[in-house]
Design a protein around this motif. Structure first.
Motif, PDB file in Angstrom:
ATOM      1  N   PHE A 144       0.810  -1.211   0.000  1.00  0.00           N
ATOM      2  CA  PHE A 144       0.000   0.000   0.000  1.00  0.00           C
ATOM      3  C   PHE A 144       0.851   1.271   0.000  1.00  0.00           C
ATOM      4  O   PHE A 144       0.377   2.334  -0.391  1.00  0.00           O
ATOM      5  CB  PHE A 144      -0.943   0.002   1.214  1.00  0.00           C
ATOM      6  CG  PHE A 144      -2.113  -0.932   1.063  1.00  0.00           C
ATOM      7  CD1 PHE A 144      -3.220  -0.541   0.333  1.00  0.00           C
ATOM      8  CD2 PHE A 144      -2.095  -2.191   1.640  1.00  0.00           C
ATOM      9  CE1 PHE A 144      -4.298  -1.401   0.176  1.00  0.00           C
ATOM     10  CE2 PHE A 144      -3.171  -3.055   1.500  1.00  0.00           C
ATOM     11  CZ  PHE A 144      -4.276  -2.659   0.758  1.00  0.00           C
ATOM     12  N   GLU A 145       2.096   1.171   0.426  1.00  0.00           N
ATOM     13  CA  GLU A 145       2.956   2.357   0.419  1.00  0.00           C
ATOM     14  C   GLU A 145       3.307   2.779  -1.007  1.00  0.00           C
ATOM     15  O   GLU A 145       3.498   3.961  -1.275  1.00  0.00           O
ATOM     16  CB  GLU A 145       4.239   2.074   1.214  1.00  0.00           C
ATOM     17  CG  GLU A 145       4.005   1.917   2.712  1.00  0.00           C
ATOM     18  CD  GLU A 145       5.302   1.742   3.465  1.00  0.00           C
ATOM     19  OE1 GLU A 145       6.374   1.724   2.816  1.00  0.00           O
ATOM     20  OE2 GLU A 145       5.256   1.615   4.707  1.00  0.00           O
TER      21      GLU A 145
ATOM     22  N   LEU B 274      -3.759   6.024  -4.831  1.00  0.00           N
ATOM     23  CA  LEU B 274      -4.989   6.157  -4.057  1.00  0.00           C
ATOM     24  C   LEU B 274      -6.129   5.362  -4.683  1.00  0.00           C
ATOM     25  O   LEU B 274      -6.941   4.758  -3.965  1.00  0.00           O
ATOM     26  CB  LEU B 274      -5.380   7.633  -3.955  1.00  0.00           C
ATOM     27  CG  LEU B 274      -6.693   7.924  -3.207  1.00  0.00           C
ATOM     28  CD1 LEU B 274      -6.601   7.445  -1.768  1.00  0.00           C
ATOM     29  CD2 LEU B 274      -7.028   9.414  -3.275  1.00  0.00           C
ATOM     30  N   ALA B 275      -6.206   5.350  -6.004  1.00  0.00           N
ATOM     31  CA  ALA B 275      -7.305   4.645  -6.672  1.00  0.00           C
ATOM     32  C   ALA B 275      -7.303   3.162  -6.323  1.00  0.00           C
ATOM     33  O   ALA B 275      -8.340   2.580  -5.994  1.00  0.00           O
ATOM     34  CB  ALA B 275      -7.198   4.831  -8.186  1.00  0.00           C
ATOM     35  N   THR B 276      -6.127   2.549  -6.376  1.00  0.00           N
ATOM     36  CA  THR B 276      -6.025   1.127  -6.068  1.00  0.00           C
ATOM     37  C   THR B 276      -6.283   0.869  -4.587  1.00  0.00           C
ATOM     38  O   THR B 276      -6.992  -0.080  -4.227  1.00  0.00           O
ATOM     39  CB  THR B 276      -4.630   0.591  -6.450  1.00  0.00           C
ATOM     40  OG1 THR B 276      -4.405   0.842  -7.835  1.00  0.00           O
ATOM     41  CG2 THR B 276      -4.531  -0.900  -6.194  1.00  0.00           C
ATOM     42  N   SER B 277      -5.722   1.706  -3.718  1.00  0.00           N
ATOM     43  CA  SER B 277      -5.919   1.540  -2.277  1.00  0.00           C
ATOM     44  C   SER B 277      -7.390   1.684  -1.903  1.00  0.00           C
ATOM     45  O   SER B 277      -7.927   0.873  -1.140  1.00  0.00           O
ATOM     46  CB  SER B 277      -5.087   2.570  -1.505  1.00  0.00           C
ATOM     47  OG  SER B 277      -3.712   2.387  -1.741  1.00  0.00           O
ATOM     48  N   ALA B 278      -8.034   2.712  -2.443  1.00  0.00           N
ATOM     49  CA  ALA B 278      -9.443   2.942  -2.131  1.00  0.00           C
ATOM     50  C   ALA B 278     -10.312   1.829  -2.714  1.00  0.00           C
ATOM     51  O   ALA B 278     -11.250   1.349  -2.061  1.00  0.00           O
ATOM     52  CB  ALA B 278      -9.880   4.297  -2.681  1.00  0.00           C
ATOM     53  N   GLY B 279     -10.005   1.411  -3.957  1.00  0.00           N
ATOM     54  CA  GLY B 279     -10.769   0.328  -4.564  1.00  0.00           C
ATOM     55  C   GLY B 279     -10.654  -0.952  -3.760  1.00  0.00           C
ATOM     56  O   GLY B 279     -11.649  -1.634  -3.502  1.00  0.00           O
ATOM     57  N   ALA B 280      -9.420  -1.276  -3.351  1.00  0.00           N
ATOM     58  CA  ALA B 280      -9.202  -2.483  -2.546  1.00  0.00           C
ATOM     59  C   ALA B 280      -9.929  -2.394  -1.220  1.00  0.00           C
ATOM     60  O   ALA B 280     -10.535  -3.371  -0.748  1.00  0.00           O
ATOM     61  CB  ALA B 280      -7.705  -2.690  -2.319  1.00  0.00           C
ATOM     62  N   PHE B 281      -9.896  -1.210  -0.602  1.00  0.00           N
ATOM     63  CA  PHE B 281     -10.569  -1.013   0.687  1.00  0.00           C
ATOM     64  C   PHE B 281     -12.073  -1.284   0.577  1.00  0.00           C
ATOM     65  O   PHE B 281     -12.643  -2.031   1.383  1.00  0.00           O
ATOM     66  CB  PHE B 281     -10.338   0.414   1.180  1.00  0.00           C
ATOM     67  CG  PHE B 281     -11.145   0.774   2.397  1.00  0.00           C
ATOM     68  CD1 PHE B 281     -10.718   0.397   3.657  1.00  0.00           C
ATOM     69  CD2 PHE B 281     -12.330   1.481   2.274  1.00  0.00           C
ATOM     70  CE1 PHE B 281     -11.470   0.719   4.791  1.00  0.00           C
ATOM     71  CE2 PHE B 281     -13.093   1.803   3.390  1.00  0.00           C
ATOM     72  CZ  PHE B 281     -12.656   1.428   4.657  1.00  0.00           C
TER      73      PHE B 281
END
Length: 428
Positions: free
Chosen positions: A363-364, A368-375
């Motif tokens: 995640f580092e 943001l798009a991938t992190s938010a989508g995964a979340f």
């Protein structure tokens, strides 16, 4: 036929590997019986149908693809079938079987094309990992709920269950045993944990001791060919059909990648290696056949890795696994006497194992798009009791953020197509 010498193996090794795979995945017969029975299907018929499709699919896979891959009703999608569609969306189980059938037919068609390569290259690896982790949280949540370790609460939606109840403590025992046996790599860890927890339940009076261990198989007439395809062919259920299709595809390819690495199968640099294609075809046809018998999506089982570790290298391993599963057809009295809280801990452990895929996302170094989508994928699957909602929300958030930041190069046709279907999931 199986080219044993070419694969540097022999009949005895394949027999031993087949028995190992059988021990590690035998749990699916009673577990699937409990899960689909919660959707209103007769448990006796489901147990027989589960055993039958495991035998037929694994046997066909071994002969057709000559790989040591065993197949049965997939964990995750069976829970979604019962708790997401039937109990959550109030869809009749006959219609839900129709959805499984349609997704299977689509998978059969696409298995003979390059679609699988296109869809897998279109979707970022991190989102694929998030889908696996999300399904893990979903089925673990279901397992904890069914054990009474998590209960509903009008103020906070959910809260901790009453651990003074003997039945809840039985579930805790089953959970501890399942984790312990699996962590020590005990062959048949889940089967052993279910057996010991059941024995404790029978001794303590929390379950009925079986009067007999074996009987003739129950009839599958109440569920066989009962699928309602016409009711499933509606625009509002299209996202659900796509969810079953994509999830089955991810599940299968993930399993085959993991097992294939150990068995040195599915080598991409070998143009003559058609084993991956043939295994995908077997998986797709098994899903279609399973819906006709009356069970949810059939898929390749990661437990096949246990047989590979034991030396299995060819389809003969799968053939032996299928033959061992014949005995489960006659174990109905034993399966019916197993308490639910000896079964549901398995869902939690399997959920944890699927959730570990999330650890492979850095995640580092992720935008943001991938992190938010995964979340949203991971969180909304259990919170909305729907794999469809989780996937849909994740892809919508991913696409919206990419569009907002003008990162159009990351939005290929595959992602846009899934995002459009995701939008339909919420509109319809």
């Amino acid at each position: 036929m199986f080219k044993l010498k070419e694969h540097k193996t022999d009949v005895f090794t394949e027999l031993s590997a087949g028995f190992t795979t059988f021990l590690t995945m035998m749990y699916i017969v009673p577990v699937n019986g409990f899960i689909l029975a919660d959707a209103g299907l007769p448990m006796e018929a489901v147990i027989t149908a589960t055993a039958l499709i495991t035998i037929l699919a694994t046997l066909f896979s071994g002969i057709w693809s000559n790989t040591p891959i065993a197949m049965s009703v997939g964990m995750g999608l069976n829970a979604y079938f019962s708790y997401g569609l039937v109990l959550g969306m109030k869809i009749p189980w006959q219609t839900a079987l129709g959805i499984v059938f349609i997704s299977g037919i689509l998978f059969v068609i696409l298995s003979f094309t390059n679609f699988r390569v296109w869809i897998m290259t279109s979707i970022p690896m991190n989102l694929r990992r998030a889908i696996s982790a999300g399904i893990g949280t979903f089925i673990a949540f279901i397992g904890l709920k069914q054990m009474g370790m998590i209960v509903d609460n009008p103020a906070t939606l959910v809260s901790l269950g009453d651990f003074s109840k003997p039945n809840v403590l039985l579930g805790v025992l089953g959970l501890v045993l399942a984790f312990a046996f699996y962590s020590y790599r005990v062959k048949g860890a889940f089967v052993l944990s279910i057996a010991l927890t059941s024995i404790v339940a029978w001794i303590s009076g929390l379950g009925d001791i079986p009067k007999e261990l074996f009987s003739a198989p129950a009839s599958i007439t109440p569920i066989a060919l009962e699928l309602d395809i016409a009711s499933a062919l509606t625009l509002s259920l299209l996202p659900v059909i796509i969810t079953f299709l994509i999830t089955d595809m991810f599940d299968t390819l993930g399993t085959l990648t993991g097992v294939g690495t150990r068995a040195k199968l599915f080598q991409e640099n070998n143009k003559n290696d058609k084993s991956l294609q043939k295994t995908l075809e077997a998986d797709a046809m098994a899903t279609t056949a399973g819906s006709l018998l009356g069970v949810s999506t059939t898929t390749a089982f990661i437990e096949s890795a246990a047989g590979v570790e034991d030396g299995g290298r060819t389809g003969l391993t799968a053939v032996f696994t299928a033959l061992f599963f014949v005995c489960t057809l006659f174990m109905l009295p034993l399966f019916k006497s197993i308490p639910g809280n000896a079964i549901y801990p398995v869902l939690v452990v399997v959920g944890v194992l699927m959730f570990t895929e999330l650890g492979k996302i850095n995640f580092e170094d992720t935008d943001l798009a991938t992190s938010a989508g995964a979340f949203f994928i991971v969180v909304l699957m259990p919170l909305t009791f729907s794999i469809t909602n989780g996937i849909a929300a994740g892809f919508l958030v991913y696409t919206i953020i990419k569009l907002t930041k003008n990162q159009y190069k990351d939005l290929n046709l595959g992602i846009l197509a899934i995002t459009f279907i995701s939008l339909l999931a919420f509109i319809l």
